[in-house]
Design a protein around this motif. Structure first.
Motif, mmCIF file in Angstrom:
data_model
loop_
_atom_site.group_PDB
_atom_site.id
_atom_site.type_symbol
_atom_site.label_atom_id
_atom_site.label_comp_id
_atom_site.label_asym_id
_atom_site.label_seq_id
_atom_site.Cartn_x
_atom_site.Cartn_y
_atom_site.Cartn_z
ATOM 1 N N LEU A 140 -11.172 4.521 7.100
ATOM 2 C CA LEU A 140 -10.832 5.865 6.614
ATOM 3 C C LEU A 140 -11.534 6.944 7.437
ATOM 4 C CD1 LEU A 140 -9.228 4.903 4.230
ATOM 5 C CD2 LEU A 140 -10.730 6.141 2.712
ATOM 6 N N ARG A 181 -3.114 -1.315 -2.752
ATOM 7 C CA ARG A 181 -3.899 -0.185 -2.245
ATOM 8 C C ARG A 181 -3.162 1.121 -2.531
ATOM 9 N NH1 ARG A 181 -3.564 2.309 3.245
ATOM 10 N NH2 ARG A 181 -5.550 3.203 3.832
ATOM 11 N N SER A 240 0.837 -1.193 0.000
ATOM 12 C CA SER A 240 0.000 0.000 0.000
ATOM 13 C C SER A 240 0.877 1.250 0.000
ATOM 14 C CB SER A 240 -0.855 -0.079 1.279
ATOM 15 O OG SER A 240 -1.362 1.154 1.636
ATOM 16 N N SER A 282 -10.619 12.021 1.276
ATOM 17 C CA SER A 282 -9.657 10.934 1.022
ATOM 18 C C SER A 282 -10.283 9.920 0.083
ATOM 19 C CB SER A 282 -9.310 10.194 2.303
ATOM 20 O OG SER A 282 -8.873 11.091 3.265
ATOM 21 N N SER A 319 -9.554 5.869 -1.292
ATOM 22 C CA SER A 319 -8.720 4.677 -1.226
ATOM 23 C C SER A 319 -9.156 3.739 -2.339
ATOM 24 C CB SER A 319 -8.916 4.033 0.147
ATOM 25 O OG SER A 319 -8.074 2.932 0.271
ATOM 26 N N GLU A 321 -12.882 -0.747 4.872
ATOM 27 C CA GLU A 321 -11.965 0.347 4.510
ATOM 28 C C GLU A 321 -12.662 1.691 4.721
ATOM 29 O OE1 GLU A 321 -8.888 0.233 3.893
ATOM 30 O OE2 GLU A 321 -8.317 1.935 2.628
ATOM 31 N N CYS A 355 -3.241 8.324 8.013
ATOM 32 C CA CYS A 355 -2.757 7.067 7.446
ATOM 33 C C CYS A 355 -2.530 6.021 8.527
ATOM 34 C CB CYS A 355 -1.541 7.363 6.566
ATOM 35 S SG CYS A 355 -0.079 6.572 7.052
ATOM 36 N N PHE A 415 -3.750 5.095 -1.335
ATOM 37 C CA PHE A 415 -4.554 5.908 -0.422
ATOM 38 C C PHE A 415 -4.172 7.376 -0.636
ATOM 39 C CE2 PHE A 415 -4.763 7.406 4.203
ATOM 40 C CZ PHE A 415 -6.068 7.838 4.051
ATOM 41 N N GLY A 459 0.674 5.625 0.470
ATOM 42 C CA GLY A 459 -0.124 6.793 0.869
ATOM 43 C C GLY A 459 0.496 8.074 0.328
#
Ligand code: GLC
Length: 482
Positions: free
Chosen positions: A373, A345, A302, A354, A356, A369, A466, A347, A304
């Motif tokens: 979030l 993922r 993932s 946000s 994702s 999820e 995050c 993000f 971010g």
């Protein structure tokens, strides 16, 4: 979903995560430092201006140096952030400039800094056990940790032991101080005929830090983190934005990034189930961006990014930082990244909302999820509101007192994204608006931010959402609640 329904969804996320709460184990690498935070006002800028040539600052505004060799560069970076209301981070190249800033600007408070340091404290305050890499650990740094749940690997003759930060200090280590210049919406500054007014609160960071620039692994962390990896549920890595293209000893960002991915692969080999999240930062150098894309992205699940970082990593060779808040545009770019680098993922966190994007192989259902979030975003709003690392009860209290509002821009961008997904046949417009997520491979999740009415902190908000979301995912995915 209209405003009231969002507030209800936020409250529900808090209670759902609180119910599922138990102590998990996380590994966090690689950057930890001290943030010297200055709330900059007009007089501070005027004082600095007396020590520079205004025409040189103006020149740099039209031709951004993207690093700080002089006070003129510093002011150019600061003015740009004020003008556009964006955040930025430039690297200071000499200790001389850092000393000048200390003398001329100073600071109002010292806080935990570095994404690694911030994520550690957020997770630890939520009750999780965290093993961070702390490359420099003088007592001033140790004092900034939420000591109770943080354990530092310490090498001994009999192997690695684990101690709380205050018992593990290394007194000879240097203080790694980053200069954070926070500004408020409405701050107005002038430079000759030019004048700028900040459209929103934000900050400019100037960093002189040769230790984190090498993503130095602390003594004991390599072995200690491998020992703990078996029981850990997730690892969060960061600090790559501080890499230099070339170091004095001839090494490059490719060598340093490669060393960290070696360690990531070691964790993975003892625990194939470990979720690995890489949090990006403002990465000015295109060479560094290329190294991160080639060496780090293939080894993590993932990634971010905020909106600026997303543009940077989507188009690594572009030199000018771009900042667009358009949800359809960010979605398409994030989708490009997930496919190109086979991530599970991506993000994207912005001030207003946000997004994702998650593949099924990530093992978290889009509805879980969505809750994760919301939980992370609420913790970030609580940090903005209080200026201190949030807890579930502080978030609950701030919600009760009505200290937040749902971002109207976020709600508007949600509608735009719903139209795009609907026109592409990926989601039903109404369903996506009502639920905030859509299943699929990848699934898409959207959450408008909760905005604090009064802002006490702008730095560390990305790290908070995050790490809050990461903890939320881990709690909800194993408990089956969502
Ligand atoms: C960057 C900065 C650090 C700051 C952090 C916040 O890592 O170097 O000073 O605390 O961003 O996310």
């Amino acid at each position: 979903m209209r405003r009231k329904r969002w507030v209800e969804a936020y409250s529900r996320s808090l209670e759902t995560v609180a119910q599922a709460s138990r102590s998990l184990k996380f590994i966090v690498g690689f950057n930890v430092n001290i943030d010297a935070v200055k709330h900059v006002c007009r007089e501070d800028v005027e004082r600095l201006m007396r020590h520079v040539s205004p025409s040189e600052v103006a020149k740099r505004i039209f031709n951004l140096p993207m690093k700080v060799d002089s006070l003129e560069d510093f002011l150019a970076g600061f003015f740009i952030c004020v003008r556009d209301g964006v955040g930025g981070e430039w690297i200071i190249t000499s200790s001389d400039v850092s000393r000048k800033l200390e003398k001329l600007l100073g600071w109002d408070e010292m806080r935990m800094g570095g994404q690694g340091g911030n994520m550690t404290n957020i997770l630890a305050r939520l009750g999780h056990r965290v093993i961070p890499n702390v490359p420099s650990l003088p007592s001033q740094q140790a004092d900034l940790f939420y000591d109770e749940n943080v354990v530092i690997p310490v090498p001994t003759d009999r192997g690695v032991t684990f101690k709380h930060p205050r018992e593990a200090t290394r007194p000879g280590d240097p203080l790694l101080i980053h200069w954070i210049s926070e500004f408020k919406r409405g701050l107005s500054v002038s430079l000759g005929d030019l004048s700028f007014e900040a459209p929103r609160d934000n900050r400019f960071i100037a960093t002189f830090d040769e230790v984190n620039a090498r993503l130095q692994i602390a003594p004991g962390f390599w072995e200690g983190s491998i020992l703990e990896a078996k029981e850990a549920v997730a690892a969060a890595v960061s600090g790559y934005h501080l890499l230099r293209e070339k170091y004095l000893n001839g090494e490059t960002c490719w060598d340093v990034a490669g060393r960290t991915t070696h360690l990531i692969r070691e964790w993975r080999s003892v625990n194939p189930e470990l979720t690995i999240h890489a949090e990006m930062g403002f990465t000015s150098s295109s060479e560094v961006r290329k190294a991160v894309l080639s060496l780090v992205f293939p080894h993590v699940d993932s990634v971010g990014v905020n909106e600026t970082e997303l543009h940077m990593f989507h188009s690594p060779t572009h030199t000018k930082p771009l900042s667009s808040y358009s949800a359809p545009e960010l979605y398409l770019k994030a989708r490009g990244l997930i496919e190109k680098y086979r991530l599970k993922r991506v993000f994207v966190h912005t001030r207003e909302y946000s997004i994702s994007i998650i593949k099924q192989s990530y093992g978290v259902h889009p509805e879980e999820e969505f809750m994760a979030l919301l939980f992370g975003a609420l913790l970030a709003a609580t940090l903005a509101d209080t200026g201190t690392p949030p807890t579930i009860s502080k978030a609950r209290e701030a919600m009760k007192l009505g200290r937040f509002e749902v971002s109207e821009d976020g709600i508007r961008e949600h509608e735009k994204l719903a139209s795009l997904l609907d026109s592409e046949g990926e989601a039903n417009y109404k369903f996506f608006l009502e639920h905030g997520f859509v299943e699929g491979d990848p699934g898409v999740v959207f959450v408008p931010s909760m905005i604090a009415r009064e802002i006490k902190a702008t730095v560390g908000l990305g790290d908070t959402i995050c790490s809050g979301a990461l903890a939320g995912e881990q709690l909800l995915k194993s408990s089956g609640k969502g």
